[in-house]
Design a protein around this motif. Structure first.
Motif, PDB file in Angstrom:
ATOM      1  N   GLN A 148       1.058  -1.240   0.074  1.00 36.60           N
ATOM      2  CA  GLN A 148      -0.049  -0.007  -0.070  1.00 36.60           C
ATOM      3  C   GLN A 148       0.928   1.319   0.182  1.00 36.60           C
ATOM      4  O   GLN A 148       0.506   2.235  -0.615  1.00 36.60           O
ATOM      5  CB  GLN A 148      -0.803  -0.020   1.373  1.00 36.60           C
ATOM      6  N   GLU A 149       1.807   1.215   0.691  1.00 35.01           N
ATOM      7  CA  GLU A 149       2.740   2.302   0.743  1.00 35.01           C
ATOM      8  C   GLU A 149       3.674   2.529  -0.559  1.00 35.01           C
ATOM      9  O   GLU A 149       3.601   3.789  -0.995  1.00 35.01           O
ATOM     10  CB  GLU A 149       3.807   2.277   1.807  1.00 35.01           C
ATOM     11  N   THR A 150       4.083   1.453  -1.235  1.00 39.02           N
ATOM     12  CA  THR A 150       4.432   1.448  -2.634  1.00 39.02           C
ATOM     13  C   THR A 150       3.583   2.078  -3.472  1.00 39.02           C
ATOM     14  O   THR A 150       3.884   3.155  -4.570  1.00 39.02           O
ATOM     15  CB  THR A 150       4.797   0.257  -3.121  1.00 39.02           C
ATOM     16  N   ILE A 151       2.151   1.902  -3.681  1.00 38.25           N
ATOM     17  CA  ILE A 151       1.119   2.408  -4.258  1.00 38.25           C
ATOM     18  C   ILE A 151       0.872   3.941  -4.056  1.00 38.25           C
ATOM     19  O   ILE A 151       1.034   4.768  -4.892  1.00 38.25           O
ATOM     20  CB  ILE A 151      -0.019   1.682  -4.363  1.00 38.25           C
ATOM     21  N   THR A 152       0.601   4.494  -2.943  1.00 40.84           N
ATOM     22  CA  THR A 152       0.568   5.746  -2.494  1.00 40.84           C
ATOM     23  C   THR A 152       1.691   6.483  -2.783  1.00 40.84           C
ATOM     24  O   THR A 152       1.598   7.586  -3.346  1.00 40.84           O
ATOM     25  CB  THR A 152      -0.036   5.864  -1.128  1.00 40.84           C
ATOM     26  N   GLY A 153       2.881   5.852  -2.327  1.00 44.63           N
ATOM     27  CA  GLY A 153       4.145   6.952  -2.399  1.00 44.63           C
ATOM     28  C   GLY A 153       4.596   7.195  -4.022  1.00 44.63           C
ATOM     29  O   GLY A 153       5.026   8.224  -4.336  1.00 44.63           O
ATOM     30  N   ALA A 154       3.962   6.259  -4.894  1.00 42.01           N
ATOM     31  CA  ALA A 154       4.319   6.292  -6.297  1.00 42.01           C
ATOM     32  C   ALA A 154       3.583   7.417  -6.911  1.00 42.01           C
ATOM     33  O   ALA A 154       4.040   7.990  -7.857  1.00 42.01           O
ATOM     34  CB  ALA A 154       4.217   4.872  -6.998  1.00 42.01           C
ATOM     35  N   HIS A 155       2.497   7.566  -6.548  1.00 37.27           N
ATOM     36  CA  HIS A 155       1.222   8.362  -7.390  1.00 37.27           C
ATOM     37  C   HIS A 155       1.048   9.580  -6.464  1.00 37.27           C
ATOM     38  O   HIS A 155       0.651  10.633  -7.042  1.00 37.27           O
ATOM     39  CB  HIS A 155       0.221   7.655  -7.710  1.00 37.27           C
TER      40      HIS A 155
ATOM     41  N   THR B  66      -6.724   0.195  -1.996  1.00 39.37           N
ATOM     42  CA  THR B  66      -5.864   1.349  -1.774  1.00 39.37           C
ATOM     43  C   THR B  66      -5.858   2.083  -2.476  1.00 39.37           C
ATOM     44  O   THR B  66      -5.804   3.506  -2.459  1.00 39.37           O
ATOM     45  CB  THR B  66      -4.410   0.572  -1.809  1.00 39.37           C
ATOM     46  N   TYR B  67      -6.151   2.060  -3.864  1.00 41.21           N
ATOM     47  CA  TYR B  67      -5.962   3.356  -5.150  1.00 41.21           C
ATOM     48  C   TYR B  67      -7.267   4.176  -4.766  1.00 41.21           C
ATOM     49  O   TYR B  67      -7.067   5.325  -4.780  1.00 41.21           O
ATOM     50  CB  TYR B  67      -5.987   2.689  -6.204  1.00 41.21           C
ATOM     51  N   HIS B  68      -8.289   3.526  -4.253  1.00 40.76           N
ATOM     52  CA  HIS B  68      -9.505   4.134  -4.149  1.00 40.76           C
ATOM     53  C   HIS B  68      -9.495   5.213  -2.811  1.00 40.76           C
ATOM     54  O   HIS B  68      -9.862   6.243  -2.753  1.00 40.76           O
ATOM     55  CB  HIS B  68     -10.507   3.194  -3.815  1.00 40.76           C
ATOM     56  N   GLN B  69      -8.801   4.630  -1.612  1.00 43.02           N
ATOM     57  CA  GLN B  69      -8.584   5.346  -0.563  1.00 43.02           C
ATOM     58  C   GLN B  69      -7.589   6.328  -0.443  1.00 43.02           C
ATOM     59  O   GLN B  69      -7.678   7.578  -0.301  1.00 43.02           O
ATOM     60  CB  GLN B  69      -8.253   4.584   0.632  1.00 43.02           C
ATOM     61  N   ALA B  70      -6.477   6.104  -1.400  1.00 44.84           N
ATOM     62  CA  ALA B  70      -5.375   7.084  -1.574  1.00 44.84           C
ATOM     63  C   ALA B  70      -5.940   8.233  -2.573  1.00 44.84           C
ATOM     64  O   ALA B  70      -5.639   9.441  -2.246  1.00 44.84           O
ATOM     65  CB  ALA B  70      -4.456   6.466  -2.444  1.00 44.84           C
ATOM     66  N   LEU B  71      -6.549   8.006  -3.451  1.00 42.17           N
ATOM     67  CA  LEU B  71      -7.254   8.972  -4.514  1.00 42.17           C
ATOM     68  C   LEU B  71      -8.273   9.946  -3.558  1.00 42.17           C
ATOM     69  O   LEU B  71      -8.339  10.944  -3.872  1.00 42.17           O
ATOM     70  CB  LEU B  71      -8.299   8.485  -5.527  1.00 42.17           C
ATOM     71  N   THR B  72      -9.028   9.115  -2.695  1.00 45.18           N
ATOM     72  CA  THR B  72      -9.974  10.009  -1.853  1.00 45.18           C
ATOM     73  C   THR B  72      -9.255  11.075  -0.952  1.00 45.18           C
ATOM     74  O   THR B  72      -9.521  12.299  -1.054  1.00 45.18           O
ATOM     75  CB  THR B  72     -10.702   8.987  -0.932  1.00 45.18           C
ATOM     76  N   SER B  73      -8.096  10.564  -0.339  1.00 47.05           N
ATOM     77  CA  SER B  73      -7.252  11.428   0.266  1.00 47.05           C
ATOM     78  C   SER B  73      -6.524  12.686  -0.448  1.00 47.05           C
ATOM     79  O   SER B  73      -6.372  13.642  -0.165  1.00 47.05           O
ATOM     80  CB  SER B  73      -6.225  10.811   1.106  1.00 47.05           C
ATOM     81  N   HIS B  74      -6.200  12.015  -1.693  1.00 49.45           N
ATOM     82  CA  HIS B  74      -5.326  12.680  -2.551  1.00 49.45           C
ATOM     83  C   HIS B  74      -6.444  13.947  -3.183  1.00 49.45           C
ATOM     84  O   HIS B  74      -6.006  15.459  -3.251  1.00 49.45           O
ATOM     85  CB  HIS B  74      -4.856  12.316  -3.886  1.00 49.45           C
ATOM     86  N   LEU B  75      -7.718  13.633  -3.598  1.00 50.79           N
ATOM     87  CA  LEU B  75      -8.352  14.846  -3.719  1.00 50.79           C
ATOM     88  C   LEU B  75      -8.865  15.956  -2.754  1.00 50.79           C
ATOM     89  O   LEU B  75      -8.969  17.032  -3.182  1.00 50.79           O
ATOM     90  CB  LEU B  75      -9.611  14.091  -4.535  1.00 50.79           C
ATOM     91  N   GLN B  76      -8.790  15.439  -1.523  1.00 50.77           N
ATOM     92  CA  GLN B  76      -9.093  16.225  -0.601  1.00 50.77           C
ATOM     93  C   GLN B  76      -8.108  17.304  -0.370  1.00 50.77           C
ATOM     94  O   GLN B  76      -8.402  18.327   0.120  1.00 50.77           O
ATOM     95  CB  GLN B  76      -9.480  15.276   0.662  1.00 50.77           C
ATOM     96  N   ASP B  77      -6.804  16.622  -0.468  1.00 52.67           N
ATOM     97  CA  ASP B  77      -5.513  17.543  -0.300  1.00 52.67           C
ATOM     98  C   ASP B  77      -5.474  18.627  -1.698  1.00 52.67           C
ATOM     99  O   ASP B  77      -5.247  19.496  -1.165  1.00 52.67           O
ATOM    100  CB  ASP B  77      -4.282  16.712  -0.480  1.00 52.67           C
ATOM    101  N   ILE B  78      -6.213  18.091  -2.572  1.00 57.14           N
ATOM    102  CA  ILE B  78      -5.803  19.111  -3.799  1.00 57.14           C
ATOM    103  C   ILE B  78      -6.947  20.273  -3.553  1.00 57.14           C
ATOM    104  O   ILE B  78      -7.025  21.420  -3.936  1.00 57.14           O
ATOM    105  CB  ILE B  78      -6.276  18.541  -5.122  1.00 57.14           C
ATOM    106  N   LEU B  79      -8.382  19.797  -3.115  1.00 57.19           N
ATOM    107  CA  LEU B  79      -9.202  20.939  -2.901  1.00 57.19           C
ATOM    108  C   LEU B  79      -9.013  21.737  -1.681  1.00 57.19           C
ATOM    109  O   LEU B  79      -9.752  22.794  -1.580  1.00 57.19           O
ATOM    110  CB  LEU B  79     -10.585  19.978  -2.412  1.00 57.19           C
ATOM    111  N   ARG B  80      -8.044  21.565  -0.824  1.00 57.57           N
ATOM    112  CA  ARG B  80      -7.873  22.536   0.129  1.00 57.57           C
ATOM    113  C   ARG B  80      -7.121  23.666  -0.563  1.00 57.57           C
ATOM    114  O   ARG B  80      -6.749  24.648   0.113  1.00 57.57           O
ATOM    115  CB  ARG B  80      -6.739  21.880   1.192  1.00 57.57           C
ATOM    116  N   GLU B  81      -6.464  23.530  -1.740  1.00 55.87           N
ATOM    117  CA  GLU B  81      -5.713  24.586  -2.670  1.00 55.87           C
ATOM    118  C   GLU B  81      -6.911  25.703  -2.989  1.00 55.87           C
ATOM    119  O   GLU B  81      -8.007  25.312  -3.054  1.00 55.87           O
ATOM    120  CB  GLU B  81      -4.942  24.120  -3.527  1.00 55.87           C
ATOM    121  N   ASP B  82      -6.465  27.005  -3.628  1.00 55.50           N
ATOM    122  CA  ASP B  82      -7.365  27.857  -3.789  1.00 55.50           C
ATOM    123  C   ASP B  82      -7.461  27.549  -5.413  1.00 55.50           C
ATOM    124  O   ASP B  82      -6.708  28.224  -6.478  1.00 55.50           O
ATOM    125  CB  ASP B  82      -6.732  29.251  -3.550  1.00 55.50           C
TER     126      ASP B  82
END
Length: 743
Positions: free
Chosen positions: A258-265, A317-333
């Protein structure tokens, strides 16, 4: 001694019941005399039945007694055997007590035997113990050569030896010797760490290895499976847990993967949050995730046991990582393009056949059970952010459009016309195209976003109409300062009226869904206010041209014959030609309002107390002049298309009747009819009209005003006021001394 009846109460009760039943039966059978002839037959039959019953009873009792006798004989025999066994046991007990001293010597023999067994065990493992250090070195060489299965086999052998010794020490309570054993086997820790490091490196590169050389990955999985079985066995026994157990390498396998998948993308350096950069980033994610899941489904699944559920783990793993990733992006203006891209990607692209619904992934890959990529709350929040950004863009665009429109009003040429010759500008087309495009784009995402943008569009259109009215007012002020600026002031006002009509007809079709085309009343009101403001400015312009002519009314020159009304007709006709460049609903409205304006200005001029008739001849002249003027104006408006029933000039004809009435005594009756027809007329209006006659005495005036007071009028629904807009000059006060009372 007790009687037999007392000993057997049940027998007595049974006999009584039998006798009662027999009596009941006999009374039922022999209740008629002729039945007594068969008595002998009944008696013989019953005697036979009784003898049969008695023989069966005797047989049953005999059998019972025989069984009881046999049972008593068996009990007697068993008692004798029990007594014999007790005697034998007693003899055995005394024999054992006599031999107890002889067993004391066997205790020492038992202790010597146990010590012998231990020494034999130690002697057996001594060669292995002496070769531990050599095995450490050999195992390390195997690890460096990536001979992982052989290295792991030797590692397990050494761990088993160590754990067996520790277990024996634990059972004998020799815990103090544990430290010595652990120190002797200290190299195992280094070997474990070295093996684990290589395993996790292999797992970290698993997606590449299963494509190029799956043997190494399969080896790592086999080692992990071995360790997992050892963990399970030790946990089940639960007597002694060696140090370092359980290793939990299977869970570590999942964690590293899981760390490999999330770290790579998803742990990449900060990306460009603007539209183009974000689009490239999302496209790369889409391509890589589909490609890697295809590898997991087609290759990796074959390299691991089925109970690993490796495809489901990677998908989640991809699904959860994408969920967190999109939330991080949405914190930007983010700008509106980026917000739109995220919504489209999460709600449309992610589930489409281009990504998680790709034919190469179905049906094994299923994200429907993992929940939405963006929660409903986050979707709603993002949609609101998007609407705010679109609103700012729409506001800026509309403001720029209005500024361009305002400048065009001051051009040295007329506004453009459509194919029917009506004045217009590009304003409604630009505004509606912009709003329509934003609503259409929003419909590509969700119905809720479309509705939000639709509501915003209506709000902004309403606000825009308010700013448009302000611009019209500003243009009107500039025109008041210099009536030559703008040069085509009237034409552009007419173009604005046509634009307003175009907006009114287009606003209902803004929403693609006919069932949701709910236009708020406030927007209709804003459109109506804009139309009224443009009409008001046009009528003010007409008024400015009519006022110089109206100021000459009434006068002796006008009475004797003048072309004042002819000039007024020329002005009205000129404006009517201009008004014909606006579409019919508004043209009719302008014509109606112009006629009302002309009628009210004409009546206002008559009530300015500029003259009073001196005699009946002048009153006749005044009546004729009123008739000619009103007829000329009425015919003009009829010719322009305004029906006579819609005209307010009828008030001039009614006023003429008041002026031409020869008998002042009949004025009360005439005035009553007048105020009934025109209920907004006031005492001051009537008094001024009476002054215009010039022959009304104080008593008649008082009588007329008294009659009006007795007949107050209420404005009927739909009545168009005419006199309420006319102000009568205040009467002149008598001359007053500074500190005295008025005469």
């Amino acid at each position: 001694a007790s009687s037999p009846d007392e000993e057997w109460p049940e027998a007595e009760k049974a006999e009584k019941l039998a006798r009662g039943a027999a009596l009941k039966w006999a009374s039922g059978v022999f209740y008629r005399p002729e039945k007594l002839e068969g008595l002998g037959q009944y008696r013989s039959r019953e005697m036979q039945r009784n003898s049969s019953i008695q023989s069966r009873l005797k047989s049953t009792v005999q059998s019972y007694l025989e069984g009881v006798g046999a049972g008593l004989e068996q009990l007697r025999s068993a008692a004798q055997e029990v007594q014999s066994v007790c005697q034998d046991l007693g003899a055995a007990r005394w024999a054992l007590l006599d031999s107890a001293d002889r067993f004391q010597g066997l205790q020492q023999m038992r202790a010597l035997m146990a010590e012998h067994v231990q020494l034999a065990s130690v002697v057996q493992v001594l060669p292995q113990l002496f070769s531990v250090q050599e095995m450490f070195s050999h195992t390390l060489q195997l690890l460096h050569g990536q001979h992982l299965l052989e290295a792991h086999a030797e590692l397990m052998m050494m761990e088993h030896l160590r754990d067996d010794i520790l277990s024996q020490l634990h059972l004998r309570g020799l815990s103090s010797a544990h430290t010595t054993v652990l120190s002797y086997f200290g190299g195992l820790q280094e070997l474990n760490e070295s093996l684990a490091k290589q395993l996790w490196d292999i797992v970290g590169n698993s997606l590449q290895l299963v494509r190029e050389d799956p043997v190494l990955f399969v080896t790592a999985v086999r080692i992990i499976e071995r360790e997992e079985k050892i963990d399970d066995t030790l946990l089940l026994e639960a007597t002694f847990l060696p140090p370092g157990r359980p290793k939990g390498w299977k869970q570590k396998f999942y964690h590293v993967l899981q760390e490999t998948i999330t770290g790579a993308h998803f742990h990449a350096p900060r990306m460009d949050a603007e539209g183009p950069g974000l689009a490239r980033h999302l496209a790369t994610l889409q391509k890589d995730i589909v490609s890697e899941l295809r590898v997991v489904k087609d290759l990796m699944v074959q390299c691991v046991p089925s109970h690993y559920n490796i495809l489901s783990i990677c998908t989640a793993t991809y699904h959860q990582a994408l969920t967190s990733h999109l939330q991080d992006i949405l914190r930007e203006d983010l700008d509106k393009q980026a917000l739109f891209l995220l919504l489209e990607w999460a709600l449309r692209v992610y589930h489409s056949s281009e990504m998680m619904g790709h034919p190469d992934l179905l049906p094994e890959v299923d994200v429907s059970a993992l929940g939405p990529l963006m929660s409903p709350e986050l979707v709603d929040q993002t949609e609101r952010k998007y609407v705010v950004k679109v609103k700012a863009s729409v506001l800026e665009w509309m403001q720029r459009t209005l500024e361009v429109e305002f400048k065009e009003w001051f051009r040295e040429e007329e506004p453009e016309t459509d194919h029917q010759g009506f004045f217009q500008s590009a304003l409604p087309v630009i505004v509606m195209q912009m709003l329509n495009e934003n609503i259409r784009v929003a419909s590509l995402i969700t119905d809720s976003l479309q509705q939000k943008v639709y509501n915003m569009a209506l709000e902004e259109l309403e606000a825009f109409l308010g700013r448009l009215r302000e611009a019209l007012v500003q243009c009107g002020k500039e025109h008041q300062k210099d009536r030559t600026v703008p040069k085509y002031y009237v034409a552009y006002l007419l173009a604005m009226l046509n634009n307003n009509l175009a907006l009114s007809s287009s606003v209902s079709s803004l929403h693609p869904d006919t069932a949701r085309r709910e236009v708020p009343a406030s927007l209709w009101a804003a459109l109506d206010r804009t139309q009224k403001k443009a009409c008001q400015l046009l009528l003010e312009e007409l008024l400015l041209d009519l006022q110089p002519l109206c100021l000459q009314l009434p006068s002796r020159k006008w009475l004797s014959g003048s072309q004042l009304v002819g000039s007024m007709c020329e002005v009205i006709d000129k404006y009517a030609k201009d008004f014909s460049r606006v579409r019919k609903p508004v043209f009719t409205l302008l014509l109606t309002e112009s006629e009302l304006l002309v009628a009210s200005q004409y009546l206002r001029a008559l009530m300015q107390k500029k003259m009073a008739c001196k005699n009946e001849e002048e009153r006749g002249q005044l009546g004729d002049r009123l008739l000619q003027d009103a007829t000329q104006l009425r015919d003009l408006f009829c010719g322009l298309g305004l029906d006579q029933s819609q005209q307010s000039l009828e008030a001039v004809f009614a006023l003429r009747e008041l002026i031409c009435l020869k008998d002042p005594a009949l004025l009360s009756l005439e005035v009553l009819g007048f105020i009934t027809k025109y209920p907004d007329v006031s005492d001051e209006h009537i008094s001024t009209l009476l002054d215009l006659r010039g022959d009304v005495s104080r008593e008649v005036r008082h009588m007329v005003l008294e009659m009006m007071a007795q007949h107050p009028q209420v404005l009927p629904e739909g009545y168009r006021p005419i006199f309420s807009t006319i102000l009568v000059p205040a009467p002149e006060l008598p001359f007053c001394l500074r500190k005295g009372k008025c005469a």
